[in-house]
Design a protein around this motif. Structure first.
Motif, PDB file in Angstrom:
ATOM      1  N   VAL A  17       0.814  -0.772  -0.349  1.00 23.64           N
ATOM      2  CA  VAL A  17       0.010   0.155   0.228  1.00 23.64           C
ATOM      3  C   VAL A  17       0.845   1.462  -0.074  1.00 23.64           C
ATOM      4  O   VAL A  17       1.665   1.236   1.470  1.00 23.64           O
ATOM      5  N   ARG A  18       1.006   1.689  -1.186  1.00 19.71           N
ATOM      6  CA  ARG A  18       1.566   3.398  -1.024  1.00 19.71           C
ATOM      7  C   ARG A  18       1.170   4.267  -1.798  1.00 19.71           C
ATOM      8  O   ARG A  18      -0.010   4.361  -2.112  1.00 19.71           O
ATOM      9  N   LEU A  19       1.729   5.507  -1.291  1.00 18.18           N
ATOM     10  CA  LEU A  19       1.384   6.882  -1.333  1.00 18.18           C
ATOM     11  C   LEU A  19       2.140   7.431  -2.102  1.00 18.18           C
ATOM     12  O   LEU A  19       3.041   7.294  -2.523  1.00 18.18           O
ATOM     13  N   LEU A  20       1.560   7.392  -3.626  1.00 24.97           N
ATOM     14  CA  LEU A  20       1.553   7.910  -4.793  1.00 24.97           C
ATOM     15  C   LEU A  20       1.166   9.602  -5.042  1.00 24.97           C
ATOM     16  O   LEU A  20       0.578   9.854  -4.636  1.00 24.97           O
ATOM     17  N   PRO A  21       2.767  10.276  -6.118  1.00 32.20           N
ATOM     18  CA  PRO A  21       2.179  11.737  -5.976  1.00 32.20           C
ATOM     19  C   PRO A  21       1.396  11.749  -6.836  1.00 32.20           C
ATOM     20  O   PRO A  21       0.294  10.848  -7.712  1.00 32.20           O
ATOM     21  N   GLY A  22       0.042  12.582  -6.541  1.00 33.04           N
ATOM     22  CA  GLY A  22      -0.725  13.069  -7.504  1.00 33.04           C
ATOM     23  C   GLY A  22      -1.986  12.439  -7.129  1.00 33.04           C
ATOM     24  O   GLY A  22      -3.303  12.577  -7.488  1.00 33.04           O
ATOM     25  N   ALA A  23      -2.092  11.039  -6.152  1.00 32.78           N
ATOM     26  CA  ALA A  23      -3.267  10.263  -5.714  1.00 32.78           C
ATOM     27  C   ALA A  23      -3.686  10.726  -5.174  1.00 32.78           C
ATOM     28  O   ALA A  23      -3.673  11.367  -3.899  1.00 32.78           O
ATOM     29  N   PRO A  24      -4.910  10.471  -4.736  1.00 33.56           N
ATOM     30  CA  PRO A  24      -5.950  11.297  -3.525  1.00 33.56           C
ATOM     31  C   PRO A  24      -6.463   9.896  -2.302  1.00 33.56           C
ATOM     32  O   PRO A  24      -7.007  10.108  -1.709  1.00 33.56           O
ATOM     33  N   GLY A  25      -5.704   9.322  -2.353  1.00 36.68           N
ATOM     34  CA  GLY A  25      -5.610   8.159  -1.323  1.00 36.68           C
ATOM     35  C   GLY A  25      -4.588   6.878  -1.660  1.00 36.68           C
ATOM     36  O   GLY A  25      -3.907   6.842  -3.048  1.00 36.68           O
ATOM     37  N   PRO A  26      -4.628   6.127  -0.438  1.00 39.16           N
ATOM     38  CA  PRO A  26      -3.280   5.006  -0.149  1.00 39.16           C
ATOM     39  C   PRO A  26      -3.578   4.173  -1.608  1.00 39.16           C
ATOM     40  O   PRO A  26      -4.635   3.976  -2.480  1.00 39.16           O
ATOM     41  N   VAL A  27      -2.785   3.752  -2.505  1.00 35.09           N
ATOM     42  CA  VAL A  27      -3.074   3.107  -4.025  1.00 35.09           C
ATOM     43  C   VAL A  27      -1.991   1.430  -3.138  1.00 35.09           C
ATOM     44  O   VAL A  27      -1.373   1.185  -2.473  1.00 35.09           O
ATOM     45  N   VAL A  28      -3.030   0.948  -3.545  1.00 39.23           N
ATOM     46  CA  VAL A  28      -2.756  -1.050  -3.354  1.00 39.23           C
ATOM     47  C   VAL A  28      -1.640  -1.944  -4.839  1.00 39.23           C
ATOM     48  O   VAL A  28      -3.064  -1.114  -5.532  1.00 39.23           O
ATOM     49  N   SER A  29      -1.092  -2.020  -4.690  1.00 37.70           N
ATOM     50  CA  SER A  29      -0.170  -2.653  -5.512  1.00 37.70           C
ATOM     51  C   SER A  29       0.530  -4.110  -5.674  1.00 37.70           C
ATOM     52  O   SER A  29       0.115  -4.492  -4.066  1.00 37.70           O
ATOM     53  N   ALA A  30      -0.129  -4.725  -6.464  1.00 36.24           N
ATOM     54  CA  ALA A  30       0.342  -6.291  -6.640  1.00 36.24           C
ATOM     55  C   ALA A  30      -1.109  -6.740  -6.151  1.00 36.24           C
ATOM     56  O   ALA A  30      -0.368  -8.282  -5.523  1.00 36.24           O
ATOM     57  N   LEU A  31      -2.107  -6.761  -5.786  1.00 34.61           N
ATOM     58  CA  LEU A  31      -3.090  -7.228  -5.612  1.00 34.61           C
ATOM     59  C   LEU A  31      -2.962  -8.396  -6.871  1.00 34.61           C
ATOM     60  O   LEU A  31      -3.109  -9.416  -6.579  1.00 34.61           O
ATOM     61  N   LEU A  32      -3.287  -8.555  -8.065  1.00 32.96           N
ATOM     62  CA  LEU A  32      -2.889  -9.624  -9.045  1.00 32.96           C
ATOM     63  C   LEU A  32      -1.450 -10.004  -9.189  1.00 32.96           C
ATOM     64  O   LEU A  32      -0.576  -8.869  -9.641  1.00 32.96           O
ATOM     65  N   PRO A  33      -1.467 -11.123  -9.032  1.00 31.18           N
ATOM     66  CA  PRO A  33       0.075 -11.349  -8.944  1.00 31.18           C
ATOM     67  C   PRO A  33       0.724 -11.321  -9.877  1.00 31.18           C
ATOM     68  O   PRO A  33       0.042 -11.349 -11.366  1.00 31.18           O
ATOM     69  N   GLY A  34       1.943 -10.866 -10.083  1.00 31.40           N
ATOM     70  CA  GLY A  34       2.796 -10.476 -11.236  1.00 31.40           C
ATOM     71  C   GLY A  34       3.041  -9.051 -11.870  1.00 31.40           C
ATOM     72  O   GLY A  34       3.315  -8.561 -12.848  1.00 31.40           O
ATOM     73  N   TRP A  35       2.053  -8.317 -11.561  1.00 33.57           N
ATOM     74  CA  TRP A  35       1.826  -6.803 -11.643  1.00 33.57           C
ATOM     75  C   TRP A  35       1.948  -6.199 -10.636  1.00 33.57           C
ATOM     76  O   TRP A  35       1.787  -6.023 -10.150  1.00 33.57           O
TER      77      TRP A  35
END
Length: 217
Positions: free
Chosen positions: A184-202
């Protein structure tokens, strides 16, 4: 912590009626309790139903209840409807706790924590990658202590797109990765926390950002 037994259905439903997000419960809760398991995680139809019993005393009626199933957004979100294959994938990767409740006289005894921990362990064992739930703001510190990230707006990154989950106030969304690769990351410009890699391999590249509400990878 144990799966719900048939004799405890009325007590289970009464406990769920106490949850702070009662109006978020699926309308089919009662029907699900009568169904056989439909998966390795599920105890009743498409749902996981767990109870907590009192530690002592002659009355062994449940004092805690948890109802979880596949997330409604895995089916209803516009992105999932545009890409129907996502529904099956997401429903086997993320679990939504729709209801978690403890009888008032048994609160502050670690019961809610134990129910969530049992749910996380069962989910992780069969390949789920994230737990999510809906809660009121006053419960944010509790879930944060258990390792959840809480916000009014959560974003799930997908290949070439982003799935935004916004709760009507006062509700918030909490998410917790079950495997190290999900972040769970904070990305520049994002309106909230971003979940990454929920899909395996991406996963998201380091330079990922949001511009004008769009995920740029």
């Amino acid at each position: 912590m144990a799966p719900l037994s048939a004799t405890d259905h009325p007590d289970f439903l009464a406990l769920l009626a106490l949850t702070t997000s009662e109006d978020q419960l699926p309308a089919e809760v009662g029907q699900a309790l009568t169904m056989p398991p439909q998966g390795p995680l599920n105890t009743h139809g498409p749902a996981l139903c767990l109870t907590a019993q009192p530690r002592r005393g002659t009355n062994q009626s449940p004092v805690g209840a948890l109802f979880a199933s596949y997330p409604d957004w895995a089916v209803q979100h516009p992105l999932a409807q545009q890409r129907p294959h996502l529904t099956e994938i997401l429903s086997r990767r993320a679990l939504l706790v729709y209801g978690l409740a403890v009888a008032p006289q048994h609160r502050r005894q670690g019961i809610a924590r134990a129910l969530l921990t049992e749910t996380e362990q069962r989910s992780r064992a069969v390949g789920y990658r994230m737990i999510t739930l809906i809660h009121t703001p006053d419960l944010a510190p509790f879930y944060q202590r258990l390792g959840y990230i809480t916000a009014h707006h959560i974003i799930i990154a997908m290949p070439g797109a982003a799935m935004g989950l916004t709760q009507p106030r006062p509700y918030m969304t909490a998410v917790k990765p079950l495997v190290p690769s999900v972040r769970v990351r904070l990305l520049p410009g994002a309106p909230g926390p971003v979940v990454s890699a929920l899909l395996p391999g991406w996963d998201l590249p380091a330079e990922a950002r949001f511009e004008n509400g769009r995920l740029i990878t």
